[in-house]
Write an enzyme that holds these catalytic residues in place. Structure first.
Site, PDB file in Angstrom:
ATOM      1  N   CYS A   2      38.785 -43.241 -15.035  1.00  0.00           N
ATOM      2  CA  CYS A   2      39.868 -43.040 -15.860  1.00  0.00           C
ATOM      3  C   CYS A   2      41.154 -44.064 -15.348  1.00  0.00           C
ATOM      4  CB  CYS A   2      40.548 -41.824 -15.898  1.00  0.00           C
ATOM      5  SG  CYS A   2      39.208 -40.452 -16.468  1.00  0.00           S
ATOM      6  N   ARG A  27      39.544 -49.201 -18.115  1.00  0.00           N
ATOM      7  CA  ARG A  27      38.789 -48.108 -17.268  1.00  0.00           C
ATOM      8  C   ARG A  27      38.296 -46.803 -17.899  1.00  0.00           C
ATOM      9  NH1 ARG A  27      40.015 -49.026 -11.895  1.00  0.00           N
ATOM     10  NH2 ARG A  27      39.518 -47.097 -11.360  1.00  0.00           N
ATOM     11  N   TRP A  75      38.039 -41.633 -19.387  1.00  0.00           N
ATOM     12  CA  TRP A  75      36.694 -41.786 -19.869  1.00  0.00           C
ATOM     13  C   TRP A  75      36.030 -40.405 -19.425  1.00  0.00           C
ATOM     14  CZ3 TRP A  75      31.902 -41.600 -17.297  1.00  0.00           C
ATOM     15  CH2 TRP A  75      30.894 -42.183 -17.748  1.00  0.00           C
ATOM     16  N   ASN A 101      42.079 -39.039 -11.687  1.00  0.00           N
ATOM     17  CA  ASN A 101      41.005 -39.983 -11.925  1.00  0.00           C
ATOM     18  C   ASN A 101      39.718 -39.584 -10.809  1.00  0.00           C
ATOM     19  OD1 ASN A 101      39.209 -42.355 -12.068  1.00  0.00           O
ATOM     20  ND2 ASN A 101      40.175 -43.481 -10.895  1.00  0.00           N
ATOM     21  N   GLY A 102      38.818 -38.927 -10.948  1.00  0.00           N
ATOM     22  CA  GLY A 102      37.698 -38.893 -10.212  1.00  0.00           C
ATOM     23  C   GLY A 102      37.060 -37.808 -10.826  1.00  0.00           C
ATOM     24  N   GLU A 481      19.936 -59.843 -16.879  1.00  0.00           N
ATOM     25  CA  GLU A 481      21.370 -60.132 -17.182  1.00  0.00           C
ATOM     26  C   GLU A 481      21.721 -60.387 -18.679  1.00  0.00           C
ATOM     27  OE1 GLU A 481      23.797 -59.005 -15.984  1.00  0.00           O
ATOM     28  OE2 GLU A 481      25.723 -60.164 -16.691  1.00  0.00           O
ATOM     29  N   LYS A 485      23.847 -58.016 -21.146  1.00  0.00           N
ATOM     30  CA  LYS A 485      25.140 -58.346 -21.811  1.00  0.00           C
ATOM     31  C   LYS A 485      25.062 -58.211 -23.425  1.00  0.00           C
ATOM     32  CE  LYS A 485      27.615 -59.102 -19.559  1.00  0.00           C
ATOM     33  NZ  LYS A 485      27.446 -58.610 -18.246  1.00  0.00           N
ATOM     34  N   GLU A 488      25.030 -54.321 -24.022  1.00  0.00           N
ATOM     35  CA  GLU A 488      26.217 -53.605 -23.627  1.00  0.00           C
ATOM     36  C   GLU A 488      27.372 -54.077 -24.908  1.00  0.00           C
ATOM     37  OE1 GLU A 488      27.729 -54.059 -19.177  1.00  0.00           O
ATOM     38  OE2 GLU A 488      27.309 -55.946 -19.892  1.00  0.00           O
ATOM     39  N   HIS A 504       0.806 -56.980 -20.822  1.00  0.00           N
ATOM     40  CA  HIS A 504       0.321 -55.698 -20.586  1.00  0.00           C
ATOM     41  C   HIS A 504       0.953 -54.476 -21.429  1.00  0.00           C
ATOM     42  CE1 HIS A 504      -1.973 -57.583 -17.168  1.00  0.00           C
ATOM     43  NE2 HIS A 504      -0.736 -58.227 -16.866  1.00  0.00           N
ATOM     44  N   LYS A 603      34.772 -49.929 -17.213  1.00  0.00           N
ATOM     45  CA  LYS A 603      34.488 -51.136 -16.119  1.00  0.00           C
ATOM     46  C   LYS A 603      34.417 -50.791 -14.883  1.00  0.00           C
ATOM     47  CE  LYS A 603      35.806 -55.794 -15.193  1.00  0.00           C
ATOM     48  NZ  LYS A 603      34.349 -56.255 -15.683  1.00  0.00           N
TER      49      LYS A 603
END
Ligand code: G6P
Length: 608
Positions: A2, A27, A75, A101-102, A481, A485, A488, A504, A603
């Site tokens: 957060c 955040r 968040w 935050n946490g 990557e 992208k 996301e 396979h 983020k």
């Protein structure tokens, strides 16, 4: 993950808190709130959704008078994103409000204890226990109450707390979550990161774990967890305001993609002096390097994929085995790590909880840690044995771009530097590789300019439910990557495969019109990937290939092409990812997605 902010001074706090929260919205952004103290009373406003909703509800903050306040953008971890679960949380007597935050790991037992004592809970959050604890311990001394309450908490927390009885005082506490104090004149601030502070002050105090601080408009005092004063160390914030703003681009992500030539140059230039790589912050002798028998790279998300891409360069040049490990796995893996292991820790934010834990676990086993981090003074930067910063500037979009390419840049510098120290590179090859490295910013610019057709390709490909990204060796690492992208920000299922693995299993999923993005920039093995292209085309796939501009063979096989300029093979990931970032961006834009703040993501992932 957060974002928290606080202000105490002569101005009305709420508009400033809202401005700060906007900067921290990356955040977490599922709900938000502010609390302001005035005339012995705390006024509160909370909403579900974005800061814009909070701003609307409070008329840009004007409806909440008072010059001391705290704010939060959430968040959700414990409890759904609702108005009641949004912070700040207020004590039953209305005297205290807290933002956090946490994660409080022992909140269930504390909640039980407090409920038995008669405290009423109105949210499902772990945070609410904190404010009731402060009320329980309050006997007229705000600071004492906060210290006693904090001593009961287990887990990670950055806290901002206000008290109705002390209208110009904020207490903050830091334990394993970022918290920075902004030192002003006649006003002081706190925030989760410097982007929320730079508009007001460039003087910052980075609190350490276990420290408290008391902020008033004219003073900041820092204490350790036993209440003893600690000397303050004021650092200068070097990021400028423009760097944390969109600068005319529609999204931060596009701006950050476009900044890559500059960011890579800024990361590299100070470390190239008189034809030599100089890594002042990595004080390690050739004798110590020779003792290393294994390099372990650990990180999360894109940073992990940067490690996967750089592994090839490090192994090729240094001839030391490189193992890449997801931090969330490594921390619980009982890893085979000792003092002969060099741990490389990659993190844009320097605050990712799993990465911090993995680093500490490996250090505990004797490894020395080299951190590659973007945020100065962050937990990983401070906890590592050495830190090489990526000078990318603030990265605001949730999906990283310049964070990734600058991490690769530092890893390439490290690879050449180490190989030279180990005696693996002669003078000529060393000079040649440095020359190639210096050319990267220019090649990045060409990669940005070379594909004006990308928005049209996005129009063709955006309407799909899934995409496959295939490649071999460094191309495979870039595929990881590239696919991340895409998923996301566009929410299209995107999977990366080592091209040789298709047969396979995955080839069973290829059907008429299935998009396959084929990465063909590693020319030593492109022929092999070309066979895979033929195989998927035979089953109806629509192939979009990524290759060097002059590669005619691929052109004749693929349905569509993305080009990059020719680049030294081991460095190619840094250039090759650029058009894939742009492709993901344009596809997401076609799909009307919230590009800078994708759903469910944040983020800086400061919780496990
Ligand atoms: C989040 C971000 C990713 C990032 C990852 C690791 O998932 O959305 O972009 O790669 O965290 O973050 P770090 O700050 O440690 O690089």
């Amino acid at each position: 993950m957060c974002g928290i902010v606080g202000y105490t001074g002569a101005q009305q706090a709420s508009p400033l808190l809202l401005e700060g929260l906007k900067k921290l919205e990356y955040r977490g952004y599922d709900s938000a709130g502010i609390a302001v103290v005035k005339d012995g009373k705390i006024s509160l406003s909370k909403v579900t959704g974005r800061i814009a909703n909070l701003s609307e509800k409070t008329d840009g903050g004007r409806l909440l008078p008072g010059c001391t306040g705290i704010g939060h953008t959430r968040w959700a971890t414990h409890g759904a994103p609702t108005d009641t679960n949004a912070h700040p949380h207020v004590s039953n007597d209305g005297r205290f409000a807290v933002v956090h935050n946490g994660i409080i790991e022992n909140y269930l037992e504390l909640r039980e204890e407090l409920t038995e004592k008669g405290y009423r809970f109105s949210s499902e959050t772990d945070t609410e226990v904190i404010v009731h604890l402060v009320e329980m311990y309050y006997a007229g001394d705000f600071r004492q109450a906060v210290m006693k309450a904090s001593a009961r908490l287990e887990g990670s927390y950055a806290l901002g707390i206000v008290c109705a009885d002390e209208p110009d005082r904020i207490l903050v506490v830091r334990e394993a979550s970022p918290l920075i104090l902004g030192v002003g004149v006649g006003e002081n601030f706190f925030a989760s990161d410097v982007t929320a502070l730079v508009a007001y002050t460039r003087n910052a105090i980075y609190l350490e774990d276990g420290q408290f601080a008391e902020l008033t408009p004219h003073s900041i005092q820092v204490f350790d967890c036993t209440g003893n004063p600690v000397p303050k160390k004021i650092s200068r914030i070097t990021w400028d305001i423009q760097a944390a703003e969109k600068g005319g681009y529609e999204h931060f992500m596009l701006k950050e993609i476009m900044e890559q030539p500059r960011a890579v140059k800024a990361t590299m230039a100070p470390r190239l002096k008189d034809g030599e790589i100089v890594l002042d912050d990595l004080q390690i002798s050739a004798a110590d390097l020779k003792k290393i028998n294994k390099i372990v790279i650990t990180a999360c998300g894109s940073a992990y994929y940067a490690g996967c891409a750089a592994k090839y360069a490090i192994e090729k040049l240094c001839r030391i085995p490189v193992q890449t490990e997801l931090a969330s796995e490594l921390r619980y893996a009982d890893p085979l790590i000792d003092e002969r292991t060099l741990l490389i820790v990659l993190s844009q934010s320097g605050e990712t909880a799993d990465t911090i834990a993995a680093m500490r676990e490996c250090q505990r086993r004797g490894a020395r840690a080299l951190a590659i981090v973007n945020v100065v003074g962050s937990t990983i930067a401070k906890g590592a044995d050495w830190c090489l910063y990526t000078w990318a500037g603030p990265e605001i979009a949730v999906a990283t771009t310049k964070g990734y390419t600058t991490q690769l840049t530092v890893l390439f510098l490290f690879a050449i530097f180490t190989a030279r120290k180990l005696g693996n590179l002669d003078e000529t090859e060393y000079a040649r590789l440095l020359g190639e490295l210096k050319g990267l910013p220019k090649l990045l610019q060409q990669a940005l300019d070379m594909n004006p057709g990308l928005p049209n390709l996005a129009k063709k490909y955006h309407n799909n439910h899934s995409m496959f990204f295939i490649g071999r060796n460094t191309d495979y690492a870039v595929a990881l990557e590239g696919a991340l992208k895409m998923k996301e920000i566009s929410y299209i299922h995107a999977e990366s495969y080592a091209a040789g693995e298709l047969k396979h299993g995955t080839i069973a999923l290829i059907h008429e019109g299935q998009p396959v993005i084929a990465l063909c920039c590693n020319e030593a093995i492109t022929e092999k990937t070309m066979s895979n292209i033929v195989e998927v085309k035979a089953r109806g796939a629509e192939v979009l290939a990524v290759a060097f501009r002059d590669n005619q063979k691929i052109l004749s096989l693929a349905d569509d092409m993305i080009y990059i300029p020719r680049v030294e093979q081991i460095f190619s990931p840094v250039v090759e990812i650029v058009p894939l970032q742009l492709l993901a961006y344009y596809v997401a834009r076609e799909n009307g997605c919230d590009i800078d703040k994708p759903k469910n993501l944040a983020k800086s992932v400061t919780v496990e």
